[in-house]
Design an enzyme around this catalytic site. Sequence first.
Site, short mmCIF file in Angstrom:
data_model
loop_
_atom_site.label_atom_id
_atom_site.label_comp_id
_atom_site.label_asym_id
_atom_site.label_seq_id
_atom_site.Cartn_x
_atom_site.Cartn_y
_atom_site.Cartn_z
N HIS A 10 0.81 -1.23 0.00
CA HIS A 10 0.00 0.00 0.00
C HIS A 10 0.84 1.28 0.00
O HIS A 10 0.62 2.18 -0.81
CB HIS A 10 -0.94 0.01 1.20
CG HIS A 10 -2.08 -0.95 1.04
ND1 HIS A 10 -3.20 -0.65 0.32
CD2 HIS A 10 -2.25 -2.19 1.50
CE1 HIS A 10 -4.04 -1.67 0.35
NE2 HIS A 10 -3.48 -2.62 1.05
N SER A 41 -3.11 -7.84 1.07
CA SER A 41 -3.58 -8.80 2.09
C SER A 41 -5.02 -8.51 2.49
O SER A 41 -5.74 -9.40 2.94
CB SER A 41 -2.68 -8.74 3.32
OG SER A 41 -1.40 -9.23 2.99
N CYS A 42 -5.44 -7.25 2.34
CA CYS A 42 -6.82 -6.87 2.68
C CYS A 42 -7.83 -7.70 1.88
O CYS A 42 -8.95 -7.91 2.32
CB CYS A 42 -7.06 -5.39 2.38
SG CYS A 42 -5.75 -4.32 2.95
N ARG A 304 -1.72 4.39 2.84
CA ARG A 304 -2.08 5.11 1.62
C ARG A 304 -1.95 6.62 1.81
O ARG A 304 -1.40 7.33 0.97
CB ARG A 304 -3.53 4.78 1.25
CG ARG A 304 -3.70 3.38 0.71
CD ARG A 304 -2.98 3.29 -0.59
NE ARG A 304 -3.10 1.99 -1.18
CZ ARG A 304 -3.70 1.73 -2.34
NH1 ARG A 304 -4.24 2.70 -3.04
NH2 ARG A 304 -3.74 0.52 -2.82
P1 FAD Z 1 3.47 -4.19 3.78
O1 FAD Z 1 2.10 -4.51 3.31
O2 FAD Z 1 4.00 -4.93 4.94
O3 FAD Z 1 4.45 -4.41 2.55
C1 FAD Z 1 5.81 -4.15 2.59
C2 FAD Z 1 6.39 -4.64 1.28
O4 FAD Z 1 7.76 -4.24 1.21
C3 FAD Z 1 6.39 -6.16 1.17
O5 FAD Z 1 5.90 -6.54 -0.10
C4 FAD Z 1 7.87 -6.55 1.34
O6 FAD Z 1 8.22 -7.72 0.65
C5 FAD Z 1 8.57 -5.31 0.77
N1 FAD Z 1 9.89 -5.06 1.34
C6 FAD Z 1 10.18 -4.95 2.67
N2 FAD Z 1 11.48 -4.68 2.84
C7 FAD Z 1 12.02 -4.60 1.62
C8 FAD Z 1 13.33 -4.33 1.14
N3 FAD Z 1 14.33 -4.10 2.00
N4 FAD Z 1 13.57 -4.33 -0.20
C9 FAD Z 1 12.53 -4.56 -1.06
N5 FAD Z 1 11.28 -4.82 -0.68
C10 FAD Z 1 11.02 -4.83 0.65
N6 FAD Z 1 -5.82 -2.69 6.33
C11 FAD Z 1 -6.94 -1.96 6.04
O7 FAD Z 1 -6.90 -0.73 6.08
N7 FAD Z 1 -8.11 -2.59 5.72
C12 FAD Z 1 -8.21 -3.95 5.64
O8 FAD Z 1 -9.27 -4.50 5.32
C13 FAD Z 1 -7.06 -4.72 5.95
N8 FAD Z 1 -7.12 -6.07 5.91
C14 FAD Z 1 -5.99 -6.81 6.15
C15 FAD Z 1 -6.06 -8.20 6.08
C16 FAD Z 1 -4.93 -8.97 6.33
C17 FAD Z 1 -5.03 -10.47 6.26
C18 FAD Z 1 -3.70 -8.34 6.64
C19 FAD Z 1 -2.45 -9.15 6.88
C20 FAD Z 1 -3.60 -6.96 6.71
C21 FAD Z 1 -4.75 -6.18 6.47
N9 FAD Z 1 -4.72 -4.77 6.54
C22 FAD Z 1 -5.85 -4.03 6.28
C23 FAD Z 1 -3.46 -4.07 6.89
C24 FAD Z 1 -2.71 -3.67 5.61
O9 FAD Z 1 -2.53 -4.79 4.79
C25 FAD Z 1 -1.35 -3.07 5.99
O10 FAD Z 1 -1.58 -1.98 6.84
C26 FAD Z 1 -0.62 -2.60 4.74
O11 FAD Z 1 -0.33 -3.68 3.90
C27 FAD Z 1 0.69 -1.90 5.11
O12 FAD Z 1 1.34 -1.54 3.92
P2 FAD Z 1 2.90 -1.26 3.92
O13 FAD Z 1 3.20 -0.64 2.60
O14 FAD Z 1 3.31 -0.52 5.13
O15 FAD Z 1 3.65 -2.65 4.10
#
Ligand code: FAD
Length: 451
Positions: A10, A41-42, A304
């Site tokens: 996200h 994952s959402c 987001r």
């Molecule tokens: P993440 O989703 O953790 O992604 C990080 C990405 O960075 C990963 O793909 C990883 O491989 C990559 N990465 C990490 N380190 C490195 C590196 N050093 N080099 C290259 N790539 C790297 N939120 C809602 O608001 N509504 C919902 O309905 C909801 N449902 C959910 C359901 C489930 C089952 C889960 C697990 C979560 C849900 N969430 C929901 C929470 C939401 O998914 C997370 O808040 C969101 O994904 C966070 O996004 P992010 O970009 O911080 O990190």
Amino acid sequence: MKVIVVGSSHGGFETVRGILAEKPDTEIQWYEKGDFISFLSCGMQLYLEGVVKDVNSVRYATAKGMRAKGVNVFVHQEVTSIDPDAHTVTVHNLDDDTTRKEPYDKLVLSAGAVPASIPVPGGDLANVYAMRGRDWAIKLKEKTVDPDVQNVTVIGAGYIGIEAAEVFSKAGKHVTLIDLLPRPLALYLDQEFTDILSDTLKDHNIYLATGQSVKEFIGQDGKVSAVKTDQAEYPSDLVIETAGIKANTGWLKDTLELNNKGLVKVNDHLETSQPDIYAVGDSTKVPYAPTGKELQIALATNARRQGRIAAKNVLGHDMKMPAVSGSSALSVFDYHFASTGIKEGTSDANGVKSQSVFVTDTTQPPFVPDEAGNQTVFFKLTFDPDSHLILGAQIMSKRDVTANINAISLAIQGKMTLDDLAYADFFFQPGFDRPWNIMNVAAQQALQDLD
Ligand code: FAD
């Protein structure tokens, strides 16, 4: 200007999208260490329940589509370190095991989090799973139709644990849901709501083992066979750990200021402790509107907003992250609920004085028959008894009335009071609701209670 974005979920996606929307000729390098970009994952529950058929469709962007927009997308390439003085990152290409340095002008990190493992013996046994990301989605899907899996134990009765329990209950499995806290969803809903939901979960073959602490995963032939808690032992062919997350930031500890949970410290412009490096998403905290303090709220909505604001600041704007209230919604079988801000149950932990009012109503006037969608609705409003400021709310019904919570979120953000909400203008049409919206009703009741 060259911008490097790390992480394709996200936060990373929204950063890239924000930059493209305003300055499409910016040189962007976008890194993902997994072999798939932008899995959501959402959307996992919808895939596991078969509503969405193709796991690869649970995403917002493809590498091909983003490359067509001029973004340099690098999949299966991990950013392993940063040299802030030289303004370079080290990239490990996981396909050919080579490393290289890449310069940047601005760097945005959305490294997110990984599921936390419970530190007890047996965590390395086969069939101990997690629920986050595409790889786990595929593995879990196989288990929904595996006849050898009859007993599923989910550890952690928060949002994700409830989703997992519902998936496997609908797949015909016997589910045990374990949590340290005495109630499921205890951080999202107060007891008036979780009492109803607990009955619903039990009605769907989900055994609630709340108020219990996991001590061991017991194995047989290398596979998990039971989960032992401080109170009982539960036969388990599959265990799903959904008890919290761990920031994906070990690789940053010598470069950026992190807190004791490994969360990257950012200011209100999402800048880290090093110049030209921003951080967003689950590995950061967000400003929490009800208290004005910072809080860890791992939600896509926050990632987001942060991604979009980081993009703005990277492009030279001067934009602060607005305060959020952790608004979220979920369906649990027939019920739909949503909550935002402070609850009675989270008031002390947030260090605020609060009072609440709980009201029950029907969604429509009494003359509208149930068959026309008229359902009971439960609503709880939490406020500061001295200043009357709105601090939070929870709503639940078999009818989807969750959007009301967005209005409360706005009321918290706008520092509105009970007095504002009591007579606020909300529409009425008997096909939808009642002349006084339940938010009016609750605020009026609260003012009467305070009199
Ligand atoms: P993440 O989703 O953790 O992604 C990080 C990405 O960075 C990963 O793909 C990883 O491989 C990559 N990465 C990490 N380190 C490195 C590196 N050093 N080099 C290259 N790539 C790297 N939120 C809602 O608001 N509504 C919902 O309905 C909801 N449902 C959910 C359901 C489930 C089952 C889960 C697990 C979560 C849900 N969430 C929901 C929470 C939401 O998914 C997370 O808040 C969101 O994904 C966070 O996004 P992010 O970009 O911080 O990190």
